[in-house]
Design an enzyme around this catalytic site. Structure first.
Site, mmCIF file in Angstrom:
data_model
loop_
_atom_site.group_PDB
_atom_site.id
_atom_site.type_symbol
_atom_site.label_atom_id
_atom_site.label_comp_id
_atom_site.label_asym_id
_atom_site.label_seq_id
_atom_site.Cartn_x
_atom_site.Cartn_y
_atom_site.Cartn_z
ATOM 1 N N SER A 135 0.586 -1.522 -0.042
ATOM 2 C CA SER A 135 0.268 0.233 -0.246
ATOM 3 C C SER A 135 0.783 1.220 -0.196
ATOM 4 C CB SER A 135 -0.447 0.019 1.300
ATOM 5 O OG SER A 135 -2.173 -0.371 1.068
ATOM 6 N N LYS A 138 0.241 3.276 -2.978
ATOM 7 C CA LYS A 138 -0.747 4.791 -2.673
ATOM 8 C C LYS A 138 0.184 6.700 -2.478
ATOM 9 C CE LYS A 138 -4.463 2.288 -0.185
ATOM 10 N NZ LYS A 138 -4.190 1.089 -0.491
ATOM 11 N N SER A 315 -5.778 3.632 4.446
ATOM 12 C CA SER A 315 -5.501 3.389 3.159
ATOM 13 C C SER A 315 -6.541 2.917 2.344
ATOM 14 C CB SER A 315 -4.619 1.779 3.849
ATOM 15 O OG SER A 315 -3.675 1.132 2.732
#
Length: 477
Positions: A135, A138, A315
């Site tokens: 993640s 991102k 997230s």
């Protein structure tokens, strides 16, 4: 406006900023343009775009904090992170190398630490090795979207006349904040309830109270299903979707999603119209708006700055995939996984960053085919700290605060030297662990760091090692 005030807010680690979060978090509503309303009102005199989304219902008292660190930053801040500089400070290297060599981190790891005010590399190890970022992808998605769209851009969901007589069409614009809840949090994003009220008013003004309803979810192209398949961590990637296709009141975490988000959203809209005196005949069906007509009604998303902050703090995979496609659209590319990959890479390259070896096969980082280098992550963060790139500021303000908010609330908490000082994006897949963000070190510098590991035997143990690395950077002098 004294520059020190701006960067005190960005660092997110001043005692005043955290105390404000503690005081406001219970009273303020959920995320409003990327931050709590009470925080936004207080911050208005400090910062034109930014502010974190502090989602925890209650928070511990703030940790001691370093002062603002970028008051003296000048044009040199835009130097590429990772450029040749002085040798690694011995103290930082001595602190990090034993931690980085811990077998609990797995068979592969990479590290990069950069002084954001100068671009000087303070520590690096395997920083040019592309690794699965999970993640932390991102961070790249956030920066690309902010460059492509601008922090103040809002995504439109509209209702327009259809091609058939008596038909209206609900047109999805790809707003991941769209909600069908009748009592949504103030400022939470696009509202189907408000859109229905405005549509009903516009129809009644023309003497019409019966319509056929169509819906258009054709803005995105390519597969709507993520390559990982059906997964409770994200819905189909649809430009027309309310409440992230969650069938209940849950706002985060994995849950079985509604299988056809667009059709379900259109049915919800039909019910809202009926409550407002508009009869909808038949079942909503896919349709196109009539060419050259003006919308009857429009609802707008949370600004991109707020979407970025929400995505990073929690997230949020659905927001990530929507922003990746919005980046593709703004870049003249197809709004697909492939188009978004090219658009994100191009936007990062436009900042002068080296994207060689990196792959952005999705916006969320759930795809194991993604690859990012540690130096690219710290490079993005250094650009976000550059006064010449204020549009990127939400990349910093949106990241969770260690021991306080989002996905870092329970990490580096309590008496950890990183509590309240580290802002970082977590990354976790089976066998993949990552942590990348910023920290105010003991000498008052704002440092960007990236630590990525792979093939760790125990994910929980690897996370703890990453937290220790971040804490070591916080304690550096």
């Amino acid at each position: 406006m004294p520059l020190v005030k701006t960067w005190q807010l960005i660092a997110g680690s001043t005692a005043a900023g955290l105390a404000l979060s503690v005081a406001a978090v219970s009273a303020a509503g959920p995320w409003d343009s990327g931050q709590r309303k009470a925080e936004r009102d207080r911050a208005a005199s400090w910062e034109p775009a930014g502010g974190a989304d502090h989602a925890a219902p209650s928070l511990p008292q703030p940790a001691p904090s370093a002062p603002g660190v970028l008051a003296g930053a000048g044009p040199g801040l835009a130097q590429a992170a990772g450029a040749a500089g002085a040798a690694e400070p011995a103290g930082l290297a001595e602190a990090l190398r034993p931690l980085l060599d811990d077998p609990a981190l797995g068979s592969a790891r990479t590290a990069s630490v950069v002084d954001t005010a100068t671009g000087r590399v303070l520590f690096e190890s395997g920083e040019s090795r592309p690794m699965a970022p999970a993640s932390t992808t991102k961070i790249a998605t956030a920066a690309a979207a902010l460059i492509a769209l601008g922090p103040d851009h809002r995504i439109r969901t509209t209702v327009s006349p259809g091609t058939d007589p008596g038909q209206i069409v609900l047109v999805g614009g790809g707003d991941p904040s769209l909600t069908a809840k009748k009592k949504p949090p103030a400022g939470s994003g696009g509202s189907l309830v408000a859109l229905a009220a405005d549509t009903a008013q516009a129809l009644k003004a023309t003497g019409r109270d019966t319509v056929a309803l169509g819906y258009d979810d054709g803005l995105f192209t390519g597969p709507a299903r993520h390559p990982i398949g059906v997964n409770g961590n994200l819905a189909l990637v649809s430009p027309l979707m309310a409440d992230e296709a969650r069938p209940d009141d849950s706002v985060s975490g994995p849950v079985t999603r509604i299988e056809d988000p667009a059709a379900h959203t259109a049915r919800s809209f039909a019910a809202l119209l009926a409550e407002r005196g508009i009869t909808v005949t038949g079942e909503p069906a896919r349709a196109k708006a009539a060419a050259g007509t003006q919308p009857l009604a429009v609802t707008l998303s949370t600004p991109v700055s707020g979407l970025v902050e929400r995505m990073l703090t929690h997230s949020d995979n659905d927001i990530a995939e929507a922003l990746a496609r919005q980046t593709a659209l703004a870049s003249g590319r197809p709004a697909s996984f492939e188009g978004a990959e090219k658009a994100v890479s191009d936007r990062l390259a436009s900042l002068g960053l080296d994207t060689a070896g990196s792959r952005f096969t999705d916006g969320s980082g759930l795809n194991r085919a993604d690859r990012i280098t540690g130096s690219l992550l710290t490079g993005i963060l250094a650009r976000a700290a550059d006064p010449h790139h204020p549009e990127l500021r939400p990349v910093l303000t949106g990241m969770p605060v260690a021991g306080f908010t989002g996905t870092l609330r329970a990490r580096n908490a309590g008496d950890s030297p990183a509590a309240g000082l580290v802002r970082a994006k977590t990354g976790t897949l089976s066998g993949v662990n990552a942590l990348s963000g910023t920290v105010v070190d003991a000498s008052g510098r704002l440092l960007a760091f990236a630590f990525l590991s792979a093939e760790a035997p125990d994910g929980a143990a690897a996370e703890k090692r990453l937290d220790r690395l971040a804490a070591a950077v916080a304690a550096a002098r």
